[in-house]
Scaffold this active site. Structure first.
Site, PDB file in Angstrom:
ATOM      1  CG  HIS A 433      -1.953  -1.082   1.201  1.00  0.00           C
ATOM      2  ND1 HIS A 433      -2.695  -1.457   2.307  1.00  0.00           N
ATOM      3  CD2 HIS A 433      -2.392  -1.858   0.174  1.00  0.00           C
ATOM      4  CE1 HIS A 433      -3.533  -2.418   1.962  1.00  0.00           C
ATOM      5  NE2 HIS A 433      -3.364  -2.692   0.680  1.00  0.00           N
TER       6      HIS A 433
HETATM    7  C1  LIG Z   1      -0.708  -6.949  -5.544  1.00  0.00           C
HETATM    8  C2  LIG Z   1      -1.374  -5.749  -4.965  1.00  0.00           C
HETATM    9  C3  LIG Z   1      -2.536  -5.916  -4.202  1.00  0.00           C
HETATM   10  C4  LIG Z   1      -3.170  -4.798  -3.647  1.00  0.00           C
HETATM   11  N1  LIG Z   1      -4.374  -4.974  -3.002  1.00  0.00           N
HETATM   12  C5  LIG Z   1      -5.077  -3.884  -2.608  1.00  0.00           C
HETATM   13  C6  LIG Z   1      -6.388  -4.012  -2.089  1.00  0.00           C
HETATM   14  O1  LIG Z   1      -6.979  -5.091  -2.058  1.00  0.00           O
HETATM   15  N2  LIG Z   1      -7.002  -2.887  -1.627  1.00  0.00           N
HETATM   16  C7  LIG Z   1      -6.399  -1.661  -1.672  1.00  0.00           C
HETATM   17  O2  LIG Z   1      -6.990  -0.684  -1.204  1.00  0.00           O
HETATM   18  N3  LIG Z   1      -5.176  -1.505  -2.223  1.00  0.00           N
HETATM   19  C8  LIG Z   1      -4.519  -2.582  -2.716  1.00  0.00           C
HETATM   20  N4  LIG Z   1      -3.303  -2.415  -3.322  1.00  0.00           N
HETATM   21  C9  LIG Z   1      -2.795  -1.054  -3.506  1.00  0.00           C
HETATM   22  C10 LIG Z   1      -3.518  -0.304  -4.645  1.00  0.00           C
HETATM   23  O3  LIG Z   1      -3.853  -1.164  -5.696  1.00  0.00           O
HETATM   24  C11 LIG Z   1      -2.562   0.806  -5.113  1.00  0.00           C
HETATM   25  O4  LIG Z   1      -2.263   1.639  -4.018  1.00  0.00           O
HETATM   26  C12 LIG Z   1      -3.158   1.669  -6.228  1.00  0.00           C
HETATM   27  O5  LIG Z   1      -3.644   0.868  -7.285  1.00  0.00           O
HETATM   28  C13 LIG Z   1      -2.070   2.611  -6.712  1.00  0.00           C
HETATM   29  O6  LIG Z   1      -2.568   3.417  -7.740  1.00  0.00           O
HETATM   30  P1  LIG Z   1      -1.585   4.416  -8.509  1.00  0.00           P
HETATM   31  O7  LIG Z   1      -2.400   5.056  -9.558  1.00  0.00           O
HETATM   32  O8  LIG Z   1      -0.910   5.252  -7.492  1.00  0.00           O
HETATM   33  O9  LIG Z   1      -0.457   3.488  -9.162  1.00  0.00           O
HETATM   34  P2  LIG Z   1      -0.573   2.238 -10.132  1.00  0.00           P
HETATM   35  O10 LIG Z   1      -1.976   1.728 -10.186  1.00  0.00           O
HETATM   36  O11 LIG Z   1       0.486   1.294  -9.715  1.00  0.00           O
HETATM   37  O12 LIG Z   1      -0.273   2.835 -11.573  1.00  0.00           O
HETATM   38  C14 LIG Z   1       0.997   3.220 -12.037  1.00  0.00           C
HETATM   39  C15 LIG Z   1       1.055   2.958 -13.536  1.00  0.00           C
HETATM   40  O13 LIG Z   1       2.141   3.683 -14.073  1.00  0.00           O
HETATM   41  C16 LIG Z   1       2.847   2.865 -14.974  1.00  0.00           C
HETATM   42  N5  LIG Z   1       4.216   3.367 -15.016  1.00  0.00           N
HETATM   43  C17 LIG Z   1       5.110   3.365 -14.013  1.00  0.00           C
HETATM   44  N6  LIG Z   1       6.254   3.943 -14.408  1.00  0.00           N
HETATM   45  C18 LIG Z   1       6.070   4.330 -15.686  1.00  0.00           C
HETATM   46  C19 LIG Z   1       6.898   4.991 -16.631  1.00  0.00           C
HETATM   47  N7  LIG Z   1       8.148   5.363 -16.330  1.00  0.00           N
HETATM   48  N8  LIG Z   1       6.401   5.214 -17.875  1.00  0.00           N
HETATM   49  C20 LIG Z   1       5.133   4.844 -18.199  1.00  0.00           C
HETATM   50  N9  LIG Z   1       4.306   4.212 -17.328  1.00  0.00           N
HETATM   51  C21 LIG Z   1       4.773   3.964 -16.079  1.00  0.00           C
HETATM   52  C22 LIG Z   1       2.726   1.467 -14.403  1.00  0.00           C
HETATM   53  O14 LIG Z   1       2.977   0.479 -15.379  1.00  0.00           O
HETATM   54  C23 LIG Z   1       1.292   1.486 -13.869  1.00  0.00           C
HETATM   55  O15 LIG Z   1       0.375   1.069 -14.851  1.00  0.00           O
HETATM   56  C24 LIG Z   1      -2.628  -3.507  -3.855  1.00  0.00           C
HETATM   57  C25 LIG Z   1      -1.460  -3.340  -4.608  1.00  0.00           C
HETATM   58  C26 LIG Z   1      -0.842  -4.443  -5.179  1.00  0.00           C
HETATM   59  C27 LIG Z   1       0.396  -4.240  -6.012  1.00  0.00           C
END
Ligand SMILES: Cc1cc2nc3c(=O)[nH]c(=O)nc-3n(C[C@H](O)[C@H](O)[C@H](O)COP(=O)(O)OP(=O)(O)OC[C@H]3O[C@@H](n4cnc5c(N)ncnc54)[C@H](O)[C@@H]3O)c2cc1C
Length: 492
Positions: A433
């Site tokens: 998280h």
């Molecule tokens: C296995 C797992 C299980 C989880 N389970 C839960 C749950 O059940 N409940 C909950 O509340 N939270 C859960 N979480 C946490 C939650 O899913 C994340 O906190 C949330 O999805 C993060 O969103 P974000 O938009 O910050 O990043 P992300 O959704 O990680 O998005 C980042 C995106 O940017 C892309 N990216 C990264 N670097 C680059 C770059 N240099 N160039 C182009 N693209 C790039 C990546 O490929 C990705 O698609 C879990 C996380 C994981 C990994």
């Protein structure tokens, strides 16, 4: 899988990462037909629901094992001398496309760490707008948002969920039927963004239905390696594919690359602690020491047991159906071992997760080199706080009592626990998280972005992902990430 869209030379705004937050932003920003929106996603894409990879649909597994095609694996240090690895989603939908489907709001008091303009009252309309709650209506719940939120009905509960709820009630914990209501605490079903066994994440809700908009280009299988500046003004991005390095011209960039990749990209682009960047030969654009500093996550102690009799779990059973939230602790009776939940993870034992939801320990992300191909160093520094160790030891003791009580002891036999700091370290994991690696704040010395998600000290650069949460919420962060992105879309 083919990239979605041709190679864009320029854009009005580029969203970096089509994960949970990036999907919401791309969908919302491209509602204005006059705005040319480009999304660059490092992972694979798909052009519509029919191309959605079937193994991402199945919410009964987490497709993040060592051979996953949908993740970035990062080596990490969880606590001194104890290494591990974490996965982050790398596909349209990001981590929200591979996660556990536990979709719960932060608690009212969590917003005490946020700037005043992000109080619970101000964010509530956005929490409501993202969801349709199938179980509850009224002032706290949404009725027409694109993400379904529902709880598992009692008749679908796995034996571990029922037995754990029974012993928690018997131990005096209050019933907690609606974990998305303010003041929620106790034992109850978790809100899930799962419909008919399928995750309905931000990509399916906000991005994929809009891929045919002429002003929206999603360039998948393409990695942003640097934000480019003229002085302190954004002029574009350097991106790389398997075959070439190219530029995209733009005056507005929104980093939504997630809480590890966003600080990584900022530092590669010259935004971070000036001494750290200079030592690696990176020209400094803005001296912001808080980039990558003092992040938070939920340390999770895995308490293993064995079943006394075989139990069955269907493919539709989510990883988690109920939790006990008490004080700073969340207990999670997982419906399967991580070996069964994560394809390719190897054998695992069934376990109860004992998770510290308000940790004092703070982690750090730092570059190992100026090469974008090198992963950064991620140090969690879990268990460094004596308070955290004490709270977790007490919680594991309580978990042990619950596991030896009535219905739990008839169902399972816990492994012997010799409770000590060493035992905690030996059973330590993380909830994945990670938050707060580029914190939002009003004071430039203590944060990376302001209340409007603008990176301090530069023009045209925004961050909208879980890296800007001031601290990790005391519940899972996913619903909060989507709420933040939806709200940010109103002022970007
Ligand atoms: C296995 C797992 C299980 C989880 N389970 C839960 C749950 O059940 N409940 C909950 O509340 N939270 C859960 N979480 C946490 C939650 O899913 C994340 O906190 C949330 O999805 C993060 O969103 P974000 O938009 O910050 O990043 P992300 O959704 O990680 O998005 C980042 C995106 O940017 C892309 N990216 C990264 N670097 C680059 C770059 N240099 N160039 C182009 N693209 C790039 C990546 O490929 C990705 O698609 C879990 C996380 C994981 C990994």
């Amino acid at each position: 899988m083919a990239a979605v869209g041709g190679f864009p030379e320029s854009a009005d705004v580029v969203v970096v990462g089509a994960g949970s937050c990036g999907s919401v932003l791309a969908g919302r920003l491209s509602e204005d037909p006059e705005r040319n929106v480009v999304v660059v996603e490092s992972g694979p894409g798909h052009r519509g629901p029919e191309e959605f990879p079937p193994d991402l649909n199945d919410a009964g597994v987490l497709p993040v094992g060592p051979n996953s095609r949908w993740t970035w694996p990062y080596p990490v240090e969880l606590t001194s001398g104890r290494s591990g690895w974490i996965a982050r989603g790398r596909v349209l939908g990001g981590s929200g496309a591979v996660n556990g489907g536990y979709f719960v709001r932060a608690q009212v008091e969590d917003f005490g760490d946020w700037p005043a303009s992000w109080s619970y009252e101000q964010v509530l309309p956005f929490y409501r707008a993202i969801e349709t709650d199938w179980d509850f209506t009224g002032q706290w719940h949404g009725t027409d948002g694109p993400i379904p939120v529902r709880r598992e009905p009692l008749e679908a509960w796995h034996p571990i969920s029922s037995a754990f709820a029974d012993v928690a009630h018997a131990a005096g914990h209050p019933d907690d039927p609606d974990k998305n209501a303010p003041g929620s605490k106790g034992i109850g079903p978790v809100p899930l963004n799962i419909r008919d066994g399928v995750r309905v994440g931000p990509a399916s809700a906000y991005l994929i239905p809009n891929l045919d908009r002429p002003n929206l280009t999603v360039r998948s299988d393409t990695t942003v390696t640097r934000v480019l500046f003229s002085g302190t003004r954004v002029t574009g991005l350097e991106v790389s594919t398997t075959s070439e390095v190219r530029m995209i011209r733009t005056s507005e960039v929104v980093l939504t690359a997630g809480a590890v990749a966003t600080p990584h990209l900022l530092m590669l682009s010259g935004i971070g602690d000036a001494d750290h960047l200079s030592a690696l030969g990176i020209p400094v654009v803005a001296d912001l020491p808080e980039v990558g500093a003092e992040f938070t996550d939920h340390p999770e102690i895995v308490v293993p047991y064995r079943y006394r009799r075989p139990v069955t779990r269907t493919r539709r059973t989510p990883a988690l159906q109920v939790t006990l939230n008490t004080g700073a602790i969340e207990m999670r009776p997982y419906t399967a071992s991580f070996g069964d939940l994560i394809p390719g993870a190897g054998a695992g034992k069934p376990c109860l997760g004992v998770v510290l939801m308000r940790p004092h320990s703070r982690g750090e992300i730092r570059l190992l080199s100026a090469d974008p191909g090198d992963v950064p160093r991620v140090s969690y520094r879990y268990l460094e706080s004596a308070d955290d160790r004490r709270t977790l030891r007490d919680a594991v003791s309580h978990a042990e009592e619950l596991m030896h009580a009535g219905p739990m002891s008839r169902l399972l036999e816990p492994e012997p626990i010799e409770l000590s700091d060493q035992w905690l370290a030996d059973h330590l994991g993380t909830s994945l998280h990670l938050s707060g690696s580029c914190r939002m704040g009003v004071n430039e010395d203590e944060s990376v972005v302001d209340e409007r998600c603008r990176v301090h000290g530069v023009d045209g650069l925004f961050v909208v992902d879980t890296s800007i949460l001031p601290t990790v919420p005391s519940r899972g962060p996913h619903a909060t990430a989507v709420m933040v992105a939806l709200r940010a879309s109103t002022f970007l």
